[in-house]
Scaffold this motif. Structure first.
Motif, mmCIF file in Angstrom:
data_model
loop_
_atom_site.group_PDB
_atom_site.id
_atom_site.type_symbol
_atom_site.label_atom_id
_atom_site.label_comp_id
_atom_site.label_asym_id
_atom_site.label_seq_id
_atom_site.Cartn_x
_atom_site.Cartn_y
_atom_site.Cartn_z
ATOM 1 N N GLN A 1 0.869 -1.176 0.110
ATOM 2 C CA GLN A 1 -0.023 -0.018 -0.061
ATOM 3 C C GLN A 1 0.861 1.399 -0.141
ATOM 4 N N GLU A 2 0.657 2.260 -0.967
ATOM 5 C CA GLU A 2 1.330 3.324 -1.005
ATOM 6 C C GLU A 2 0.546 4.398 -0.233
ATOM 7 N N ALA A 3 1.303 5.565 0.383
ATOM 8 C CA ALA A 3 0.925 6.622 1.387
ATOM 9 C C ALA A 3 -0.289 7.067 0.770
ATOM 10 N N ASN A 4 -0.760 7.216 -0.284
ATOM 11 C CA ASN A 4 -1.819 7.752 -0.965
ATOM 12 C C ASN A 4 -2.984 6.701 -0.684
ATOM 13 N N GLY A 5 -2.806 5.665 -0.337
ATOM 14 C CA GLY A 5 -3.814 4.619 -0.239
ATOM 15 C C GLY A 5 -4.062 3.756 -1.243
ATOM 16 N N SER A 6 -3.380 3.666 -2.615
ATOM 17 C CA SER A 6 -3.613 2.991 -3.622
ATOM 18 C C SER A 6 -2.478 1.428 -3.324
ATOM 19 N N PHE A 7 -2.689 0.800 -3.960
ATOM 20 C CA PHE A 7 -2.311 -0.655 -3.840
ATOM 21 C C PHE A 7 -1.301 -0.915 -5.117
ATOM 22 N N VAL A 8 -0.184 -1.600 -4.844
ATOM 23 C CA VAL A 8 0.696 -1.998 -5.945
ATOM 24 C C VAL A 8 0.811 -3.581 -5.649
ATOM 25 N N TYR A 9 0.400 -4.342 -6.713
ATOM 26 C CA TYR A 9 0.388 -5.816 -6.592
ATOM 27 C C TYR A 9 1.792 -6.401 -7.319
ATOM 28 N N VAL A 10 2.334 -7.355 -6.826
ATOM 29 C CA VAL A 10 3.477 -8.170 -7.026
ATOM 30 C C VAL A 10 3.144 -9.447 -7.378
ATOM 31 N N SER A 11 3.818 -10.222 -8.225
ATOM 32 C CA SER A 11 3.571 -11.622 -8.244
ATOM 33 C C SER A 11 4.820 -12.211 -8.855
ATOM 34 N N GLN A 12 4.848 -13.828 -8.637
ATOM 35 C CA GLN A 12 5.839 -14.398 -9.298
ATOM 36 C C GLN A 12 5.307 -15.145 -10.358
ATOM 37 N N TYR A 13 6.272 -15.315 -11.365
ATOM 38 C CA TYR A 13 5.844 -15.667 -12.585
ATOM 39 C C TYR A 13 6.461 -16.957 -13.118
ATOM 40 N N LEU A 14 5.811 -17.809 -14.143
ATOM 41 C CA LEU A 14 6.399 -18.847 -15.188
ATOM 42 C C LEU A 14 7.621 -18.203 -15.847
ATOM 43 N N PRO A 15 8.461 -19.051 -15.941
ATOM 44 C CA PRO A 15 9.714 -18.355 -16.924
ATOM 45 C C PRO A 15 9.136 -17.689 -18.145
ATOM 46 N N PRO A 16 10.136 -16.633 -18.488
ATOM 47 C CA PRO A 16 9.600 -16.108 -19.726
ATOM 48 C C PRO A 16 10.179 -16.972 -20.922
ATOM 49 N N ARG A 17 10.029 -16.340 -22.221
ATOM 50 C CA ARG A 17 10.454 -17.502 -23.280
ATOM 51 C C ARG A 17 11.968 -17.907 -23.238
ATOM 52 N N THR A 18 11.853 -19.142 -23.465
ATOM 53 C CA THR A 18 13.408 -19.648 -23.435
ATOM 54 C C THR A 18 13.266 -20.457 -24.508
ATOM 55 N N TYR A 19 14.826 -20.624 -24.999
ATOM 56 C CA TYR A 19 14.997 -21.499 -26.302
ATOM 57 C C TYR A 19 16.393 -21.972 -26.262
ATOM 58 N N GLY A 20 16.704 -23.036 -26.762
ATOM 59 C CA GLY A 20 17.942 -23.716 -26.934
ATOM 60 C C GLY A 20 18.023 -24.849 -27.679
ATOM 61 N N ILE A 21 19.223 -25.637 -27.565
ATOM 62 C CA ILE A 21 19.214 -26.938 -28.426
ATOM 63 C C ILE A 21 19.853 -27.875 -27.330
ATOM 64 N N GLU A 22 19.339 -29.168 -27.719
ATOM 65 C CA GLU A 22 19.709 -30.221 -26.782
ATOM 66 C C GLU A 22 20.532 -31.445 -27.640
ATOM 67 N N LEU A 23 21.490 -31.988 -27.381
ATOM 68 C CA LEU A 23 22.099 -33.125 -27.839
ATOM 69 C C LEU A 23 22.175 -34.646 -26.864
ATOM 70 N N GLY A 24 21.428 -35.526 -27.222
ATOM 71 C CA GLY A 24 21.620 -36.830 -26.427
ATOM 72 C C GLY A 24 22.444 -37.840 -27.162
#
Length: 808
Positions: A782-805
């Motif tokens: 809560q900010e001084a003016n009474g408004s709210f700021v929301y935060v969250s955790q998130y699933l990962p952003p875009r990821t890409y790559g290559i694998e060798l097995g």
């Protein structure tokens, strides 16, 4: 659902309808022909009805097991790039994984039931985790990068009769790959490179020592840079003149003014949301005679990454979404050592005995910025806050023993009897310095929670019998008696005494709180002891080997315990009413499994960090009164052909309603109304009848892949994996859009080439193709003016790559 999302699913449905014979399920190749190694993938079209599960503590075909169980094999884990237990959630109907930052753990919700605060030495999960049948009380140490996993079985609904403690909503059993004395020397290795400097290596080898003894060694390392960038304090903080104005307006002494020290804000080093994990396991199998087998393993796990950061849902102008104003450098240091043992003895042709034992020692420490940099300070001691959630040390020791005696062979009645014992000995010190404005400011509140000894002891005896009334009709009954004891010995919560003669600085990790201006706010010594009987009744009918229906009533139970201040909270119980059906078509290449359920929860446990009316802080537990009710339907459709494979996983939870809880509080949600005098909380909210979080009305996962055969005998296999979820709440407070994750579609793509002799493969992947911002939790400031700021955790952003097995 948006128009382009709808169009995508229409197109996908058309592809599935046009495929000649498809495979839909947890695994594109549920049973593969390999070099005796789960890491290889030499393909043959196998019948889906051959999949075996151990949901009833004996090996039975999945399609003839009257339990809602999802079976996921190593091939599916590999192709979906499953790294943690949270990653399997899209493969299982009704399963959600949420992340929490200050302890950096994943908590699970199944069929709408879970506990977001099951992340301290206090709390237990509703979804029990097992590795090779050994219960793992600490999720953050349990899965160890899912190292060398052969299969995962997810049992949905209460499993308290056979699967032990804290399986109120379900249980997940990870089975590791076992050594093979008869298979020769073989193994597999894999490496990967991707964005965010991602790199991964893993390998496993089978070592036959003799015809009766073999060993297996598996290692893995995964790392990537943090996703969260550092914001520049120079562009975010107010000017020195503005700081001085704000400070004087607050009544500050002009002689004491000092500008905010920008050097206190972190601008380099490890970023939040970084991975740096390593694991190794050595396992042995000894089978001196056909009737006796002993599996033994030792596992070592290191986590040197960083915690996941809460991000502003709506960043300040000019700032990247994946960024934060950081004044607490991220730190995470964890070590886990585990021994697991299983002995199987076929006493005679009618009776078998199994002894399962395990020991785990898990320790860790961390630093985490709980305030998320969401509220800017107006001066060095006004405006925002500095909050460092610091685990100075935590040590968790646990061990368990289980004896199972069961019938084998063909009998009119199959039975199993068991004894179970587990114990934990935990300790932790957790400091929370909260300063007004910045780290240089005055103390808002400080706490030091020192719990030198918290113990858990659980004992149980159980039994279950299946009466084969006819060849097609079976009746099952089972019961379990559990006896639980929890103790807090010498636990003390220290709070800031506001002594003007004591320097107002954040407590250091080396300081004793009584020496630096703290006083005892709560003594936590307490003992909890109760017992409970849980039971199961079930009827199933086989219309044929390809069609089965079942109906069951089962109960679940999670013990109560002690909380801050020495108070006790009650155990929770669950009664689950369920009907299900399992069908097999097309000579075993098509399966369709569904279940409908209704759950009635009593004394559902909720926990959260709270402030008491006397100003003390602590972790509080509440029991929701009356009935918390959940009703839903889930379905899994699996088809498998020679070149086409796919799966559909569907869950609907239209009803998920809390019972009665008038005084619910949480420091994670600023601005809750003041509590009346009869409550011990400073602020709270009536959440009676609210909707349970992490329980979307509808969820659908679709996976499809196709083999294109090349002239050289190799294969090119594109794969689409996409999940839709409807809007869901992120907390029991149901506070509006900031406390929700709106409906979304998240899509992963990959393209794999497999060499003609199946000796190696290479795979290119993109995960979260649209770079969607998908929340897994929420908090608000809560900010001084009474408004709210929301935060969250998130699933990962875009990821890409290559694998060798490679397979050898």
């Amino acid at each position: 659902m948006t128009l382009h999302h709808s169009a995508m699913y229409v197109a996908l449905a058309a592809v599935l309808a046009s495929a000649p014979v498809l495979a839909m399920g947890q695994d594109a190749t549920p049973q593969v022909s390999t070099n005796k190694d789960s890491g290889s993938s030499k393909q043959k079209v196998k019948s889906l009805e051959t999949i075996q599960v151990s949901a009833t503590k004996r090996e039975t075909p999945l399609q003839q097991t009257p339990v809602a169980v999802t079976a996921i094999t190593a091939d599916a884990l590999d192709k979906e790039r499953v790294m943690t237990v949270q990653d399997i959630s899209k493969l299982v109907p009704g399963l959600q994984g949420t992340s929490e930052g200050d302890h950096d753990v994943t908590t699970l919700t199944m069929r709408g039931i879970g506990n977001d605060s099951a992340k301290t030495e206090y709390a237990d999960p509703e979804v029990a985790l097992f590795i090779d049948g050994v219960y793992a009380p600490r999720a953050e140490s349990a899965t160890s990068l899912l190292l060398d996993i052969d299969s995962v079985q997810v049992l949905r609904g209460p499993q308290g009769t056979l699967w032990g403690r804290n399986s109120t909503a379900g249980a997940i059993d990870f089975e590791t790959v076992k050594p093979d004395p008869q298979g020769g020397f073989y193994g597999n290795a894999q490496m990967s490179l991707g964005n965010y400097s991602q790199s991964g290596q893993k390998a496993a080898i089978n070592l036959p020592i003799s015809s009766t003894f073999a060993m297996r060694v598996a290692v893995a390392h995964e790392q990537h840079d943090g996703y969260v960038n550092y914001q520049n304090p120079g562009s975010e903080l107010p000017s020195v003149a503005q700081q001085q104005t704000a400070y004087l307006a607050s009544g500050g002494n002009p002689a004491n003014f000092q500008p905010i020290n920008q050097a206190l804000y972190v601008q380099g080093g490890d970023k939040y949301n970084a991975q740096n994990q390593s694991a190794a396991r050595i396992s042995a199998l000894w089978q001196p005679v056909e009737s006796f087998k002993w599996n033994l393993s030792y596992e070592y796990f290191l986590d040197r990454g960083t915690p996941d950061m809460n991000l502003m849902q709506n960043p300040r102008p000019g700032q990247d979404f994946w960024s934060a104003l950081i004044d607490v450098a991220p730190y995470l240091h964890r070590t886990s050592k585990t021994v697991r043992s299983r002995m199987d003895w076929q006493i005679n042709e009618d009776i078998a005995l199994t002894y399962i034992a395990g020991y785990n020692r898990f320790s860790g420490s961390s630093n985490y910025q709980q305030d998320a940099g969401a509220i800017l300070p107006t001066s060095f001691t006004t405006g925002g806050v500095y909050q460092d959630d610091r685990t100075n040390y935590s040590n968790y020791s646990s061990y368990s023993h289980e004896f199972d005696l069961k019938s084998t062979g063909q009998h009119a009645v199959d039975w199993i009897l068991g004894l179970y014992y587990s114990a934990e000995d935990n300790n932790i010190r957790f400091d929370i310095p909260i300063m007004n404005g910045t780290q240089q400011g005055t103390v808002n509140w400080q706490g030091s929670f020192i719990q030198p000894k918290e113990t858990v002891q659980s004992e149980a005896v159980f039994g279950q019998a299946v009466w084969h009334v006819t060849d097609a009709f079976n009746l099952t009954a089972g019961a379990r008696f559990s006896d639980d004891t929890k103790k807090n010995e010498g636990g003390i919560n220290w709070g800031w005494a506001y002594d003007p003669d004591v320097p107002q600085v954040p407590i250091s990790s080396s300081a004793l709180p009584q020496d630096v201006g703290f006083t005892v706010s709560q003594h936590n010594d307490a003992t909890y002891h109760k017992n409970k009987v849980t039971w199961l009744t079930r009827a199933d009918y086989l219309f044929s080997k390809n069609a089965m229906v079942y109906a069951s009533i089962s109960t679940g139970y999670k013990s109560g315990g002690t909380e801050d201040g020495g108070a006790l909270y009650k155990p929770e119980t669950l009664t689950n009413y369920e009907v299900g059906a399992k069908f097999t078509f097309l000579d075993g290449h098509l399966t369709w499994n569904s279940a409908a359920y209704y759950e009635d929860f009593k004394n559902f446990q909720l926990s959260a960090p709270i402030v008491y009316q006397n100003g003390n802080h602590g972790l509080g537990f509440s029991n929701v009164q009356g009935s918390t009710k959940v009703a839903g339907f889930e379905s899994e459709l699996t088809l498998q052909g020679h070149d086409d494979r796919a799966n559909l996983v569907f869950s609907a939870i239209p009803k998920k309603t809390l019972g009665t809880l008038v005084y619910a509080g949480s420091n994670d949600y600023a601005g809750l109304p003041p509590c009346p005098a009869q409550s011990n909380l400073s602020s709270c909210m009536n959440i009676t009848g609210h909707t349970l979080p992490h329980a979307p009305d509808a969820s659908l996962t679709a996976i499809y892949e196709h083999d294109f055969h090349l002239s050289n005998g190799g294969r090119i296999t594109p794969r689409l994996s996409s999940q839709y979820q409807s809007t869901q709440w992120l907390s029991v407070f149901n506070l509006g859009p900031g406390d929700q994750q709106k409906s979304y579609v998240r899509t992963d793509l990959s393209l794999r080439y497999t060499e003609p002799q199946d000796r190696w493969w290479v795979n290119a992947y993109v995960q979260n193709v649209a770079n969607d911002e998908i929340r897994t939790n929420a908090m608000r400031f809560q900010e001084a003016n009474g408004s709210f700021v929301y935060v969250s955790q998130y699933l990962p952003p875009r990821t890409y790559g290559i694998e060798l097995g490679v397979w050898f």
